[in-house]
Scaffold this active site. Structure first.
Site, mmCIF file in Angstrom:
data_model
loop_
_atom_site.group_PDB
_atom_site.id
_atom_site.type_symbol
_atom_site.label_atom_id
_atom_site.label_comp_id
_atom_site.label_asym_id
_atom_site.label_seq_id
_atom_site.Cartn_x
_atom_site.Cartn_y
_atom_site.Cartn_z
ATOM 1 N N HIS A 1 43.485 9.508 17.182
ATOM 2 C CA HIS A 1 42.797 10.142 16.045
ATOM 3 C C HIS A 1 41.932 9.093 15.336
ATOM 4 O O HIS A 1 42.411 8.001 15.003
ATOM 5 C CB HIS A 1 43.820 10.737 15.083
ATOM 6 C CG HIS A 1 43.230 11.144 13.781
ATOM 7 N ND1 HIS A 1 42.098 11.924 13.702
ATOM 8 C CD2 HIS A 1 43.588 10.850 12.498
ATOM 9 C CE1 HIS A 1 41.793 12.102 12.418
ATOM 10 N NE2 HIS A 1 42.680 11.460 11.682
ATOM 11 N N ASN B 1 35.943 9.888 10.207
ATOM 12 C CA ASN B 1 37.133 10.690 10.475
ATOM 13 C C ASN B 1 36.760 12.166 10.322
ATOM 14 O O ASN B 1 36.508 12.621 9.207
ATOM 15 C CB ASN B 1 38.231 10.292 9.481
ATOM 16 C CG ASN B 1 39.534 11.051 9.680
ATOM 17 O OD1 ASN B 1 39.558 12.085 10.345
ATOM 18 N ND2 ASN B 1 40.605 10.552 9.091
ATOM 19 N N CYS C 1 45.124 16.550 10.568
ATOM 20 C CA CYS C 1 44.417 15.785 11.606
ATOM 21 C C CYS C 1 45.113 15.849 12.969
ATOM 22 O O CYS C 1 44.532 15.464 13.980
ATOM 23 C CB CYS C 1 44.224 14.344 11.166
ATOM 24 S SG CYS C 1 43.166 14.212 9.718
HETATM 25 O O1 UT7 Z 1 43.267 11.249 8.875
HETATM 26 C C1 UT7 Z 1 44.583 11.217 8.390
HETATM 27 C C2 UT7 Z 1 45.162 9.877 8.576
HETATM 28 N N1 UT7 Z 1 44.474 8.932 7.762
HETATM 29 C C3 UT7 Z 1 44.665 7.658 7.917
HETATM 30 O O2 UT7 Z 1 45.396 7.265 8.781
HETATM 31 C C4 UT7 Z 1 43.996 6.709 6.935
HETATM 32 C C5 UT7 Z 1 44.903 5.545 6.682
HETATM 33 N N2 UT7 Z 1 44.445 4.630 5.685
HETATM 34 C C6 UT7 Z 1 43.340 3.843 5.782
HETATM 35 O O3 UT7 Z 1 42.557 3.975 6.686
HETATM 36 C C7 UT7 Z 1 43.177 2.744 4.809
HETATM 37 O O4 UT7 Z 1 44.336 2.621 4.047
HETATM 38 C C8 UT7 Z 1 41.963 2.903 3.836
HETATM 39 C C9 UT7 Z 1 40.661 2.761 4.605
HETATM 40 C C10 UT7 Z 1 42.015 4.260 3.155
HETATM 41 C C11 UT7 Z 1 42.028 1.795 2.811
HETATM 42 O O5 UT7 Z 1 41.930 0.541 3.445
HETATM 43 P P1 UT7 Z 1 43.034 -0.612 3.238
HETATM 44 O O6 UT7 Z 1 42.506 -1.816 3.845
HETATM 45 O O7 UT7 Z 1 44.320 -0.075 3.747
HETATM 46 O O8 UT7 Z 1 43.091 -0.757 1.694
HETATM 47 P P2 UT7 Z 1 44.379 -0.576 0.818
HETATM 48 O O9 UT7 Z 1 44.707 0.873 0.706
HETATM 49 O O10 UT7 Z 1 45.453 -1.509 1.271
HETATM 50 O O11 UT7 Z 1 43.820 -1.107 -0.549
HETATM 51 C C12 UT7 Z 1 43.457 -2.485 -0.720
HETATM 52 C C13 UT7 Z 1 42.496 -2.549 -1.873
HETATM 53 C C14 UT7 Z 1 42.943 -1.680 -3.053
HETATM 54 O O12 UT7 Z 1 42.656 -2.384 -4.233
HETATM 55 P P3 UT7 Z 1 43.836 -3.154 -5.013
HETATM 56 O O13 UT7 Z 1 44.840 -2.084 -5.378
HETATM 57 O O14 UT7 Z 1 44.374 -4.143 -4.048
HETATM 58 O O15 UT7 Z 1 43.129 -3.737 -6.185
HETATM 59 C C15 UT7 Z 1 42.031 -0.486 -2.950
HETATM 60 O O16 UT7 Z 1 41.776 0.111 -4.201
HETATM 61 O O17 UT7 Z 1 41.232 -2.040 -1.425
HETATM 62 C C16 UT7 Z 1 40.771 -1.109 -2.406
HETATM 63 N N3 UT7 Z 1 39.876 -0.169 -1.764
HETATM 64 C C17 UT7 Z 1 38.581 -0.402 -1.667
HETATM 65 N N4 UT7 Z 1 37.828 -1.467 -2.029
HETATM 66 C C18 UT7 Z 1 36.506 -1.404 -1.783
HETATM 67 C C19 UT7 Z 1 40.171 1.036 -1.213
HETATM 68 N N5 UT7 Z 1 39.038 1.586 -0.760
HETATM 69 C C20 UT7 Z 1 38.046 0.719 -1.033
HETATM 70 C C21 UT7 Z 1 36.660 0.734 -0.795
HETATM 71 N N6 UT7 Z 1 35.926 -0.355 -1.177
HETATM 72 N N7 UT7 Z 1 36.026 1.768 -0.192
#
Ligand code: UT7
Length: 352
Positions: free
Chosen positions: A261, A291, A119
């Site tokens: 980004h 993205n 990215c």
């Molecule tokens: O392009 C390259 C660079 N990329 C990035 O910078 C992306 C960086 N990361 C993110 O944007 C975020 O971490 C995500 C959008 C991928 C995830 O969002 P988050 O608010 O950071 O969620 P998290 O990873 O802290 O996960 C919290 C919970 C997890 O469940 P548990 O383990 O707490 O039970 C995930 O499994 O949210 C869950 N989760 C979802 N729940 C509902 C992750 N994706 C989803 C979803 N719907 N789509």
């Protein structure tokens, strides 16, 4: 090639975009992968409402040709001396996609190669173009960023499928003067391979060749450890953008266009706040396009709505973070070029 002109600045003189026409909203992504999520979660946690998906048979190269043609049309210069293609979804593992894109643009003979910085790829490529122009190696470089993440993302993975979309954008970079609209002022690039497992496709490379890869039915899909990536993205983009500002000698409050980004709206808000750039000067497209990987920053640069607000030569700051891990920031004068859009260019039948 002409003799070196080591006094030249690198100036963006053409801007192009190419998006696949198919708009896919959150509910459609959820239905396609039977994902355990909902529209509200995706909007609130990422800022994404919809994205573009390339149709089956449309490749990264097809989008890159459309974007490159658009940037050349925007600049009026049809004969760049080099082509750089930033992508992590090339048409084939081998060869690079750039020579084929150059051929399809009628640019046979010029040097053309891919840059794989995920990215951060567009800013890495723009930095390379800047260095080549400052060194006098060439006077015009076509920089294209194109990705089709729908070809590598697992549609059943709720942590990645809603996030990524397809798209391409390009700029023509030309030797000019440092005070012109579009002139690059400062660069900051970096990497940290200790985080190389945070964003990866495990199988299919030389570490785990396809024919000997560990049994993993999803090992050929893109994977991202979102929470860890999130923290790195905020920290690295803030540090890198500050470094570019310092090198340019610009105070953050003088920036009139901040483009990060388009990974996650919460990341963008956090970086903007930490840099001290007020929301009215921040621009993005994540709600509409998600993205788009390497293409995300140049697609904002190519947005006519942004050009209606930011005036030529006002200060702009671009910052990116991606797999590798990689990061990059560029300070530049806002370009005066009028962006042009084009359609994906269908592959000709003789292409493999
Ligand atoms: O392009 C390259 C660079 N990329 C990035 O910078 C992306 C960086 N990361 C993110 O944007 C975020 O971490 C995500 C959008 C991928 C995830 O969002 P988050 O608010 O950071 O969620 P998290 O990873 O802290 O996960 C919290 C919970 C997890 O469940 P548990 O383990 O707490 O039970 C995930 O499994 O949210 C869950 N989760 C979802 N729940 C509902 C992750 N994706 C989803 C979803 N719907 N789509």
């Amino acid at each position: 090639m002409r003799p070196p002109d080591t006094t030249a600045a690198a100036v963006i003189t053409g801007i192009g975009a190419c998006l696949p026409p198919r708009v896919v909203d959150n509910d459609a992504v959820i239905a396609r992968g039977a994902l355990l999520t909902d529209d509200t979660w995706i909007r609130e946690r990422t800022g994404i409402a919809r994205r573009r998906h390339a149709d089956a048979g449309t490749s990264t190269g097809d989008l890159a040709v459309g974007a490159g043609r658009a940037a050349l049309s925007s600049s009026g210069d049809r004969h760049p001396q080099m082509l750089l293609l930033a992508t992590s979804t090339p048409d084939h593992p081998c060869p690079a996609t750039a020579p084929s894109v150059a051929h399809r643009l009628g640019l046979d003979g010029i040097p053309a190669f891919d840059i794989a910085a995920v990215c951060s790829g567009f800013l890495y490529a723009l930095a390379m173009a800047t260095a080549l122009i400052r060194a006098g190696t060439c006077a015009t470089v076509l920089v294209i960023a194109a990705d089709t993440y729908t070809t590598i993302v697992n549609p059943r993975d709720r942590e990645t499928a809603p996030i990524f979309g397809d798209g391409a954008a390009a700029v023509l970079v030309t030797a000019g003067h440092e005070d012109e609209p579009g002139a690059v002022s400062a660069l900051d690039l970096g990497s940290d391979g200790s985080g190389s497992d945070l964003i990866t496709i495990p199988n299919g490379g030389s570490r785990h060749p396809r024919h000997t890869a560990p049994a993993d039915p999803d090992g050929h899909y893109f994977r991202m450890r979102g929470r860890a990536v999130y923290a790195h993205a905020v920290r690295r983009m803030t540090q890198s953008a500050n470094s570019a500002l310092q090198q340019a000698g610009w105070a953050p409050e003088t920036v009139r266009a901040f483009i990060g980004h388009q990974a996650n709206q919460r990341i963008l808000d956090s970086v903007g706040d930490r840099l001290g750039i007020v929301p009215v000067h921040r621009f993005g497209n994540i709600e509409e396009l998600g993205n788009t990987a390497a293409a995300s920053i140049p697609l904002v640069l190519a947005d006519p709505a942004v050009h209606a607000v930011v005036k030529p030569a006002e200060r702009a700051l671009l910052t990116a973070f991606g797999g590798g891990l990689t990061w990059a920031s560029i300070a530049l004068n806002w370009p005066s070029a009028t962006p042009v859009s084009d359609q994906p260019s269908p592959s000709s039948p003789h292409l493999p």
